[in-house]
Structures are given as C-alpha cells and as structure tokens.
Design an enzyme around this catalytic site. Structure first.
Site, mmCIF file in Angstrom:
data_model
loop_
_atom_site.group_PDB
_atom_site.id
_atom_site.type_symbol
_atom_site.label_atom_id
_atom_site.label_comp_id
_atom_site.label_asym_id
_atom_site.label_seq_id
_atom_site.Cartn_x
_atom_site.Cartn_y
_atom_site.Cartn_z
ATOM 1 N N CYS A 50 -5.582 2.437 -10.579
ATOM 2 C CA CYS A 50 -6.258 3.498 -9.808
ATOM 3 C C CYS A 50 -7.547 3.965 -10.489
ATOM 4 O O CYS A 50 -8.650 3.620 -10.068
ATOM 5 C CB CYS A 50 -5.331 4.687 -9.567
ATOM 6 S SG CYS A 50 -3.927 4.307 -8.487
ATOM 7 N N ARG A 51 -7.412 4.756 -11.551
ATOM 8 C CA ARG A 51 -8.594 5.440 -12.087
ATOM 9 C C ARG A 51 -9.511 4.559 -12.915
ATOM 10 O O ARG A 51 -10.736 4.581 -12.719
ATOM 11 C CB ARG A 51 -8.139 6.648 -12.934
ATOM 12 C CG ARG A 51 -7.486 7.725 -12.116
ATOM 13 C CD ARG A 51 -6.710 8.685 -12.995
ATOM 14 N NE ARG A 51 -5.551 8.052 -13.611
ATOM 15 C CZ ARG A 51 -4.777 8.605 -14.529
ATOM 16 N NH1 ARG A 51 -5.044 9.820 -14.953
ATOM 17 N NH2 ARG A 51 -3.745 7.958 -15.023
ATOM 18 N N SER A 52 -8.965 3.791 -13.879
ATOM 19 C CA SER A 52 -9.880 3.034 -14.759
ATOM 20 C C SER A 52 -10.564 1.855 -14.052
ATOM 21 O O SER A 52 -11.751 1.611 -14.317
ATOM 22 C CB SER A 52 -9.206 2.613 -16.070
ATOM 23 O OG SER A 52 -8.131 1.748 -15.860
ATOM 24 N N ASP A 71 -4.357 11.851 -11.868
ATOM 25 C CA ASP A 71 -3.760 10.603 -11.383
ATOM 26 C C ASP A 71 -3.489 10.726 -9.878
ATOM 27 O O ASP A 71 -2.712 11.584 -9.465
ATOM 28 C CB ASP A 71 -2.449 10.390 -12.151
ATOM 29 C CG ASP A 71 -1.813 9.060 -11.839
ATOM 30 O OD1 ASP A 71 -2.304 8.358 -10.936
ATOM 31 O OD2 ASP A 71 -0.813 8.730 -12.509
ATOM 32 N N ASN A 91 -3.885 1.039 -14.919
ATOM 33 C CA ASN A 91 -5.069 0.183 -14.685
ATOM 34 C C ASN A 91 -5.125 -0.328 -13.234
ATOM 35 O O ASN A 91 -5.578 -1.432 -12.974
ATOM 36 C CB ASN A 91 -5.117 -1.003 -15.675
ATOM 37 C CG ASN A 91 -6.461 -1.729 -15.712
ATOM 38 O OD1 ASN A 91 -6.513 -2.935 -15.966
ATOM 39 N ND2 ASN A 91 -7.546 -1.053 -15.445
ATOM 40 N N CYS A 103 -6.723 3.969 -18.329
ATOM 41 C CA CYS A 103 -5.812 4.942 -17.705
ATOM 42 C C CYS A 103 -4.384 4.471 -17.974
ATOM 43 O O CYS A 103 -4.159 3.716 -18.926
ATOM 44 C CB CYS A 103 -6.108 5.110 -16.216
ATOM 45 S SG CYS A 103 -5.915 3.603 -15.235
HETATM 46 P P1 4NP Z 1 -3.624 4.852 -12.902
HETATM 47 O O1 4NP Z 1 -2.505 5.367 -11.883
HETATM 48 O O2 4NP Z 1 -3.125 5.189 -14.288
HETATM 49 O O3 4NP Z 1 -4.825 5.644 -12.517
HETATM 50 O O4 4NP Z 1 -3.770 3.359 -12.674
HETATM 51 C C1 4NP Z 1 -1.170 4.953 -11.968
HETATM 52 C C2 4NP Z 1 -0.777 3.750 -11.433
HETATM 53 C C3 4NP Z 1 0.524 3.354 -11.476
HETATM 54 C C4 4NP Z 1 1.460 4.164 -12.083
HETATM 55 C C5 4NP Z 1 1.070 5.378 -12.621
HETATM 56 C C6 4NP Z 1 -0.241 5.764 -12.575
HETATM 57 N N1 4NP Z 1 2.831 3.776 -12.109
HETATM 58 O O5 4NP Z 1 3.663 4.581 -12.568
HETATM 59 O O6 4NP Z 1 3.162 2.648 -11.708
#
Ligand code: 4NP
Length: 172
Positions: free
Chosen positions: A29-31, A140, A27, A24
C-alpha cells in the site's frame, strides 16, 4: 566565480545520485505508492534518484501493490502496476542513502536492525523528514475504504514534492 560554483557542486545533493528506499509493513500500500510517486516526479523533474521500496514483513513478497492502491493511484495519474513487493534486508542499509519509513512502528523495527551510526543516520520517518512535522506518520489504509486510500495518496504526493525539493537543495 568558478570557486564558489565548485563549492555548490560539491555540497549540493542535486549533482549526486540519491538512492532512496521507502519502507512500510506489507510493501503493497504505502511504500509502493511513495515509490511510484517519486518515480513519476523523477521523470517530470529529471531528478538523479534511484528509488525502491520494501516491507518489514514478508506477507506479500512477489505481489503487485494492493488493487485499491493501484486503482486510486491510476485515477491520480500514477501507474504502480509493474511494482512487486519484497521484504527489507539488512544489506539495504548499505545499498541506500536514505531509508524513509511510513510510520514509527516500521521505524522502530528497522532501528533494531541497524549495526552502526551511519545506518541509523540514513533511517528517517518519511513525513517528519519531508514536511518537518514532528512524529507525523502515513496511516495504514489496508483496513480502510476508498476515502482512506485517497487521503494517503494526497498525503504521500504532497510530502514527495517537498522531499524532491529538500533533496535537490544545497545541504550547506
Ligand atoms: P502497507 O499496508 O504496510 O502500507 O503495505 C499493509 C498491507 C498489508 C498488511 C498490513 C498493512 N497485512 O497485514 O497483510
């Protein structure tokens, strides 16, 4: 008949170790959620999988998953607390058999890093591959609320069940 069993053995994903990477953006939340759910299903179903996750961005390297993702997954019986974020590296294309991205933006970013057809073929949009829904993405939840984290959990859990079934069935 021994011959047909051998044929099934040779061509079924089930008998081969499958190295799976979820990707994702951050790294956190989703992955890592997909990684934790797959690890959970691997234990339950005794699947021959090696599983990891990574982010296309390096904002959260070394961090545990987002506390909201950890809390929601725990509520649903999945422990993510030991996972730590890392950034995707081009060498991951050669280390893994499958690279599943959570959305099209991650997909397009990784596609730019591929250097041959074999690497491109490993790259899949996770929901599209697991569920057969064209172009489907895991949203997200980072700027969302508890309901969004729960929605993402249910989406990733049900797609992961389908993924296990798909990787376990014969490729013939
Ligand atoms: P992820 O979510 O891609 O599912 O881990 C996010 C986590 C952090 C951020 C964006 C998306 N960020 O902008 O810090």
């Amino acid at each position: 008949m021994a011959g047909s069993n051998y044929h099934a053995f040779k061509h079924s994903y089930f008998y081969t170790m499958q190295k799976i990477l979820f990707v994702c953006l951050g790294n956190i939340c989703r992955s890592p959620l997909a990684e934790g759910i797959l690890l959970h299903l691997k234990e339950k179903q005794h699947l021959p999988f090696e599983i990891d996750s990574a982010g296309t961005a390096g904002y959260h390297i070394g961090e545990a998953p987002d506390p909201r993702t950890i809390a929601n997954a725990r509520k649903n019986g999945v422990d993510l607390s030991a996972l730590r974020a890392r950034q995707f590296q081009a060498s991951d294309f050669d280390k893994f058999d499958w690279i599943f991205t959570m959305d099209k933006s991650n997909y397009n970013n990784l596609l730019k890093l591929t250097s041959n057809k074999e690497q491109q073929q490993k790259l899949k949009l996770f929901l599209e591959f697991a569920t057969g829904q064209n172009g489907a993405e895991v949203p997200d939840p980072y700027y969302g609320n508890e309901k969004d984290f729960e929605k993402v959990f249910q989406l990733v859990y049900s797609a992961s069940l389908q993924l296990c079934e798909k990787l376990n069935s014969s490729s013939d």
